[in-house]
Write a protein that holds these residues in place. Structure first.
Motif, PDB file in Angstrom:
ATOM      1  N   ARG A 283      41.075  60.377  14.088  1.00 11.95           N
ATOM      2  CA  ARG A 283      42.424  59.814  14.047  1.00 11.95           C
ATOM      3  C   ARG A 283      42.579  58.647  15.022  1.00 11.95           C
ATOM      4  N   GLY A 284      41.665  58.550  16.018  1.00  5.66           N
ATOM      5  CA  GLY A 284      41.735  57.420  16.949  1.00  5.66           C
ATOM      6  C   GLY A 284      42.016  57.805  18.384  1.00  5.66           C
ATOM      7  N   ILE A 285      42.009  59.117  18.683  1.00  8.20           N
ATOM      8  CA  ILE A 285      42.226  59.595  20.058  1.00  8.20           C
ATOM      9  C   ILE A 285      40.883  60.128  20.564  1.00  8.20           C
ATOM     10  N   ASP A 286      40.268  59.379  21.469  1.00 11.94           N
ATOM     11  CA  ASP A 286      38.895  59.685  21.874  1.00 11.94           C
ATOM     12  C   ASP A 286      38.780  60.522  23.139  1.00 11.94           C
ATOM     13  N   ASN A 287      39.838  60.547  23.958  1.00 14.39           N
ATOM     14  CA  ASN A 287      39.745  61.252  25.256  1.00 14.39           C
ATOM     15  C   ASN A 287      40.051  62.739  25.105  1.00 14.39           C
ATOM     16  N   VAL A 288      39.198  63.416  24.319  1.00 12.50           N
ATOM     17  CA  VAL A 288      39.416  64.834  24.024  1.00 12.50           C
ATOM     18  C   VAL A 288      38.092  65.588  24.076  1.00 12.50           C
ATOM     19  N   VAL A 289      38.124  66.793  24.643  1.00 19.20           N
ATOM     20  CA  VAL A 289      36.942  67.654  24.729  1.00 19.20           C
ATOM     21  C   VAL A 289      37.351  69.087  24.402  1.00 19.20           C
ATOM     22  N   SER A 290      36.344  69.925  24.198  1.00 17.19           N
ATOM     23  CA  SER A 290      36.602  71.324  23.856  1.00 17.19           C
ATOM     24  C   SER A 290      35.790  72.247  24.747  1.00 17.19           C
ATOM     25  N   SER A 291      36.395  73.377  25.084  1.00 16.88           N
ATOM     26  CA  SER A 291      35.670  74.402  25.852  1.00 16.88           C
ATOM     27  C   SER A 291      34.883  75.319  24.932  1.00 16.88           C
ATOM     28  N   SER A 292      34.811  74.962  23.660  1.00 16.43           N
ATOM     29  CA  SER A 292      34.027  75.707  22.653  1.00 16.43           C
ATOM     30  C   SER A 292      34.510  77.135  22.459  1.00 16.43           C
ATOM     31  N   GLY A 293      35.801  77.337  22.547  1.00 16.10           N
ATOM     32  CA  GLY A 293      36.374  78.645  22.243  1.00 16.10           C
ATOM     33  C   GLY A 293      36.207  79.681  23.330  1.00 16.10           C
ATOM     34  N   THR A 294      35.736  79.272  24.514  1.00 14.07           N
ATOM     35  CA  THR A 294      35.572  80.220  25.614  1.00 14.07           C
ATOM     36  C   THR A 294      36.579  79.914  26.712  1.00 14.07           C
ATOM     37  N   ALA A 295      36.735  80.879  27.619  1.00 14.16           N
ATOM     38  CA  ALA A 295      37.627  80.663  28.760  1.00 14.16           C
ATOM     39  C   ALA A 295      37.084  79.519  29.614  1.00 14.16           C
ATOM     40  N   LEU A 296      37.990  78.702  30.100  1.00 16.30           N
ATOM     41  CA  LEU A 296      37.623  77.556  30.921  1.00 16.30           C
ATOM     42  C   LEU A 296      36.965  78.023  32.219  1.00 16.30           C
ATOM     43  N   THR A 297      35.933  77.298  32.652  1.00 15.49           N
ATOM     44  CA  THR A 297      35.207  77.677  33.871  1.00 15.49           C
ATOM     45  C   THR A 297      35.377  76.600  34.945  1.00 15.49           C
ATOM     46  N   PRO A 298      35.163  76.949  36.221  1.00 15.57           N
ATOM     47  CA  PRO A 298      35.248  75.946  37.299  1.00 15.57           C
ATOM     48  C   PRO A 298      34.277  74.783  37.093  1.00 15.57           C
ATOM     49  N   GLU A 299      33.084  75.073  36.555  1.00 18.33           N
ATOM     50  CA  GLU A 299      32.101  74.006  36.333  1.00 18.33           C
ATOM     51  C   GLU A 299      32.598  73.008  35.295  1.00 18.33           C
ATOM     52  N   GLN A 300      33.248  73.513  34.232  1.00 14.02           N
ATOM     53  CA  GLN A 300      33.782  72.614  33.206  1.00 14.02           C
ATOM     54  C   GLN A 300      34.923  71.767  33.761  1.00 14.02           C
ATOM     55  N   ILE A 301      35.740  72.370  34.600  1.00  5.61           N
ATOM     56  CA  ILE A 301      36.859  71.636  35.206  1.00  5.61           C
ATOM     57  C   ILE A 301      36.335  70.520  36.105  1.00  5.61           C
ATOM     58  N   ARG A 302      35.291  70.831  36.889  1.00  2.23           N
ATOM     59  CA  ARG A 302      34.722  69.813  37.773  1.00  2.23           C
ATOM     60  C   ARG A 302      34.116  68.662  36.971  1.00  2.23           C
ATOM     61  N   LEU A 303      33.614  68.960  35.781  1.00  2.48           N
ATOM     62  CA  LEU A 303      33.070  67.920  34.913  1.00  2.48           C
ATOM     63  C   LEU A 303      34.168  66.922  34.534  1.00  2.48           C
ATOM     64  N   ILE A 304      35.343  67.437  34.210  1.00  4.13           N
ATOM     65  CA  ILE A 304      36.478  66.572  33.881  1.00  4.13           C
ATOM     66  C   ILE A 304      36.989  65.860  35.127  1.00  4.13           C
ATOM     67  N   ASN A 305      36.986  66.589  36.243  1.00  9.51           N
ATOM     68  CA  ASN A 305      37.523  66.065  37.507  1.00  9.51           C
ATOM     69  C   ASN A 305      36.789  64.817  37.974  1.00  9.51           C
ATOM     70  N   ARG A 306      35.532  64.671  37.561  1.00 11.41           N
ATOM     71  CA  ARG A 306      34.775  63.471  37.917  1.00 11.41           C
ATOM     72  C   ARG A 306      35.335  62.239  37.224  1.00 11.41           C
ATOM     73  N   LEU A 307      35.984  62.442  36.067  1.00  9.90           N
ATOM     74  CA  LEU A 307      36.449  61.319  35.254  1.00  9.90           C
ATOM     75  C   LEU A 307      37.946  61.073  35.379  1.00  9.90           C
ATOM     76  N   THR A 308      38.721  62.119  35.655  1.00 12.06           N
ATOM     77  CA  THR A 308      40.177  61.978  35.773  1.00 12.06           C
ATOM     78  C   THR A 308      40.754  63.173  36.518  1.00 12.06           C
ATOM     79  N   LYS A 309      41.950  62.977  37.061  1.00 20.85           N
ATOM     80  CA  LYS A 309      42.666  64.066  37.739  1.00 20.85           C
ATOM     81  C   LYS A 309      43.698  64.722  36.811  1.00 20.85           C
ATOM     82  N   ASN A 310      43.794  64.229  35.567  1.00 16.78           N
ATOM     83  CA  ASN A 310      44.860  64.676  34.662  1.00 16.78           C
ATOM     84  C   ASN A 310      44.309  65.353  33.417  1.00 16.78           C
TER      85      ASN A 310
END
Length: 659
Positions: A283-310
């Motif tokens: 649709r044209g919205i590229d800033n999107v990721v998925s946790s693949s249907g599992t509960a979010l983990t601290p490691e996944q959050i830190r991965l996003i945190n490197r790129l943005t605080k939001n």
């Protein structure tokens, strides 16, 4: 082997800040860039990137190096892989010779698993597009989901034929080892009691459409597979098992395709499934990721945190486990990130909503309906509690518990004020509840902080008072000067030690035009000075050799030929100069020179200072000996007097007054 011309072109073209910017959110800091370390869990940025020197240094982990070293450290690339990655990024054609069978066999286990995963991706794509079953079953499914052929190819979607060992047989025929097929989880191996030497082999993903899962740099780590039949015994979605290269808790689906958009938009949309990500991209919205249907983990959050605080979390309109998911997102607040929540109309999810609406409508809906996380949670839980006082009390604790996760005190107070209005309760009660909930955590945190501070003080005192001595700093400075200015030709005012008519030692100036490395080498050789630090000594001799044999010396090329430990040392040396201002070095007979001084003056004064230090050290050694000697040891006393006179001459040249 990759041709040297290709390697040289890669080093000349690649921009360190651009490459690292694909993995870490960098912010300008003077002439450098700064960001959160990708190698450790930190909240205060200590990761430095120098565009001028084309080196990086992570002060939290001690790692550092050039652009290739970063990719090898962060993405676990081999040296050739890092060069190939950069060549692909900058559209550089690679000249190389084909690997021999022996070289292929020498590839390490981790690399072999990457190669197997890459083959699997290509195989599943081929089955999807080039076989009748693939087109009739897999491709038809993707098109029914509304995916265009362009989107299917972009995300490299595929299909695993509904055969027991179709993929496994194809991989074995291509020469891939069964051991690595099993370790990546692509093949399931079971012992056959009737034929022990020939175990049974099954394709893990038989009959499933395939979603490759990529790392931040685009390497295939694993797969997600969706079954297309109504087999109730089989899981609807199946992921690759944990392996040496795939750790589900540390990966986000779509991060490779979203990283640049996340950094640019300064926001990341977090969804649940693969198709949500793909449909948003289409649709044209590229800033999107998925946790693949599992509960979010601290490691996944830190991965996003490197790129943005939001982060904006997108929930289905009829999400059953919404409250449980909200509790899990408290982890995001602990990381000090800003979280918003957006729910879709009942019966809709990110996939269907983006498919059924135009880009402008989707963007407008997200903007108008994304609520601050704390506000959303308060409104939701208050509605659930209704007029039940016990439930309302539990709700207050639940909300304040989330607020307690936020490290920023100002944000805490603002959220307490807003929640007080929503809950219709006094701020004083909420602040008191916050204090009660956090009392133990605060006490534990203070205790840990005191212990860490105590340990830090011990290390700092040892470092400043014992380990970081005069000779260490001066030798480090010599290495830095050789790295930065080694091949530059300068006019030096050399000092020749002579005796005048009265028999006194004097220093007479003599002009000399040589390269910096020649001046350093000749001076140290003349005084028979050898660097005391073994790492510096090793780097020094390699530097002198490289500068003497190379017409065009570059730091990048030099680092490329070093062991990783030596590369780390060099990045530390080049980035460490900013820390000199933290210490009163003059009190330790260390006199850092301002950069506005000429290179020749910097080099000469650094060497002179080292000579002064070594003379002083020799004098102290001789003086300590005289305490145990008889007074008539005149030779020793005369040597001391000569050293004192020489020390005065050198310090006079350096414009210092001796006390």
């Amino acid at each position: 082997m990759i041709a040297k011309t290709t390697v040289d072109q890669v080093y000349e073209t690649a921009r360190l800040e651009e490459v690292i910017g694909d993995f870490v959110q960098l912010k300008k800091s003077g002439s450098n860039f700064k960001g959160l370390s990708p190698f450790s869990d930190e909240r205060t940025p200590s990761f430095m990137v120098s565009p001028v020197k084309q080196i990086w240094k992570d002060f939290s982990s001690g790692k550092g190096g050039n652009v290739v070293a970063f990719l090898m450290e962060h993405e676990h690339f081999t040296y050739p892989e890092a060069i190939k990655y950069l060549a692909k990024k900058y559209n550089i054609e690679i000249e190389e010779t084909e690997q021999s069978d022996e070289q292929k066999e020498q590839a390490n286990e981790r690399e072999s698993m990457y190669l197997v995963s890459e083959f699997a991706q290509q195989h599943f794509k081929q089955m999807l597009w080039d076989t009748e079953l693939g087109k009739a079953i897999g491709l038809s499914y993707f098109k029914e989901r509304g995916f265009t052929e362009e989107t299917i190819r972009k995300f490299e979607l595929g299909y695993c034929l509904d055969q027991w060992d179709g993929f496994t047989s194809a991989a074995l025929d291509k020469g891939y080892q069964l051991d690595y097929l099993q370790k990546t989880g692509l093949t399931i191996v079971k012992e056959d009691s009737n034929n022990p030497n020939n175990p049974r082999k099954f394709d893990r993903f038989k009959g499933r459409v395939m979603f490759p899962i990529h790392s931040l740099s685009g390497r295939v780590l694993g797969f997600g597979g969706r079954i297309l039949t109504n087999d109730k015994k089989a899981a609807k979605y199946l992921n690759s098992p944990e392996s040496e290269i795939y750790h589900k808790s540390k990966v986000l689906y779509g991060i490779y395709y979203a990283k640049q958009a996340i950094a640019k938009e300064d926001n990341c949309y977090l969804v649940e499934g693969y198709t949500d990500v793909i449909q948003f991209h289409q649709r044209g919205i590229d800033n999107v990721v998925s946790s693949s249907g599992t509960a979010l983990t601290p490691e996944q959050i830190r991965l996003i945190n490197r790129l943005t605080k939001n982060i904006t979390v997108l929930f289905d309109g009829d999400a059953a486990g919404l409250r449980a998911s909200l509790r899990g997102i408290d982890l995001i607040l602990e990381q000090g990130m800003n979280v918003k929540i957006c729910t879709f109309p009942e019966g809709e999810d990110p996939d269907s909503f983006s498919k059924n609406n135009e880009l402008e409508e989707v963007e407008r809906y997200l903007k108008e309906n994304a609520k601050d996380f704390i506000q959303f949670k308060a409104s939701l839980l208050v509605k659930e509690a209704s007029d039940d006082p016990i439930k309302r009390a539990d709700t207050v604790r639940d909300i304040v518990n989330s607020i307690a996760k936020i490290p920023d005190r100002i944000k805490k107070e603002i959220y307490i004020q807003e929640c007080a209005q929503i809950m219709n309760i006094s701020e004083a009660v909420l602040f008191n509840t916050l204090a009660q909930i956090g009392k133990k955590d605060v006490a534990d945190a203070k205790k840990q902080e005191r212990e860490e501070q105590k340990a830090f003080n011990v290390v700092r005192n040892e470092t400043v008072q014992e380990k970081v001595d005069v000779q260490f700093v001066l030798e480090q400075k010599i290495i830095e000067l050789l790295l930065v200015y080694g091949d530059r030709k300068e006019e030096f005012e050399d000092l020749i030690l002579k005796e005048n008519e009265a028999g006194d030692l004097i220093l007479e100036p003599e002009s000399l035009e040589v390269k910096v490395y020649e001046k350093v080498y000749l001076d140290l050789q003349e005084d028979e000075i050898e660097l005391a630090n073994p790492q510096f000594r090793n780097i020094y001799y390699q530097l002198i050799e490289a500068l003497n044999q190379t017409e065009e010396f570059t730091i990048n090329t030099f680092i490329a030929g070093l062991e990783q430990d030596a590369a780390n040392d060099i990045s530390s040396i080049l980035m460490e100069e900013e820390r000199y201002t933290l210490h009163a070095w003059e009190r330790k007979d260390i006199y850092p020179k301002p950069k506005e001084k000429s290179v020749a003056q910097l080099v000469s004064e650094t060497i002179l200072t080292l000579r002064c230090f070594l003379i002083k050290k020799r004098m102290e050694s001789l003086q300590s000996k005289t305490e145990d000697m008889a007074r008539d040891h005149r030779e020793t006393l005369e040597e001391i007097m000569n050293y004192i006179q020489l020390n005065k001459l050198l310090n006079k040249k350096l414009n210092r007054v001796l006390s």
